[in-house]
Design a protein around this motif. Sequence first.
Motif, PDB file in Angstrom:
ATOM      1  N   THR A 191      25.224  -4.403  26.608  1.00 17.41           N
ATOM      2  CA  THR A 191      25.289  -4.965  27.952  1.00 17.41           C
ATOM      3  C   THR A 191      24.066  -5.845  28.178  1.00 17.41           C
ATOM      4  O   THR A 191      22.942  -5.422  27.927  1.00 17.41           O
ATOM      5  N   ARG A 231      22.375  -8.109  31.241  1.00 13.49           N
ATOM      6  CA  ARG A 231      22.403  -8.452  32.664  1.00 13.49           C
ATOM      7  C   ARG A 231      21.315  -9.481  32.907  1.00 13.49           C
ATOM      8  O   ARG A 231      20.185  -9.309  32.453  1.00 13.49           O
ATOM      9  N   ASP A 245      31.124 -12.591  33.844  1.00 10.64           N
ATOM     10  CA  ASP A 245      31.366 -11.835  35.071  1.00 10.64           C
ATOM     11  C   ASP A 245      32.456 -12.501  35.912  1.00 10.64           C
ATOM     12  O   ASP A 245      32.974 -13.567  35.569  1.00 10.64           O
ATOM     13  N   GLU A 259      19.584 -12.216  35.958  1.00 14.21           N
ATOM     14  CA  GLU A 259      19.520 -12.699  37.332  1.00 14.21           C
ATOM     15  C   GLU A 259      19.412 -14.213  37.236  1.00 14.21           C
ATOM     16  O   GLU A 259      18.363 -14.761  36.912  1.00 14.21           O
TER      17      GLU A 259
END
Length: 83
Positions: free
Chosen positions: A5, A7, A39, A9
Motif C-alpha cells: 500500500t 499513500r 483511488d 498526500e
Amino acid sequence: MREITIRVECADPNRYADIANAVWAQMNATGCDFSVTPDDQADAAALDRRWDDYSGVSWAAGGRRGTPQAVAAKAARAGKPTA
C-alpha cells in the motif's frame, strides 16, 4: 497475491498521475503479475494522457545520447552551451 500500500498526500492531479505511472512502470519491469489501482478520485483517461506526455522524453529525442534533459545537464557540467 501479495499487497503493498502506498499513500500519498498530493492534490496536484499531474503529480498524482506521475506517481501512479512511475509505480506502474516499475512493476511492469519486474515481470510479475500485478495491478495498480488508482483511488476513486483519479481519472483513468487523465492518467493515460499524462503517460502519453512522457513520449517527448525519449531516447529517440535525445539521439541515443540520452534524453534532452540529460544532454543539457552533461553540456552544463562541461561548460558547453546547449543548442
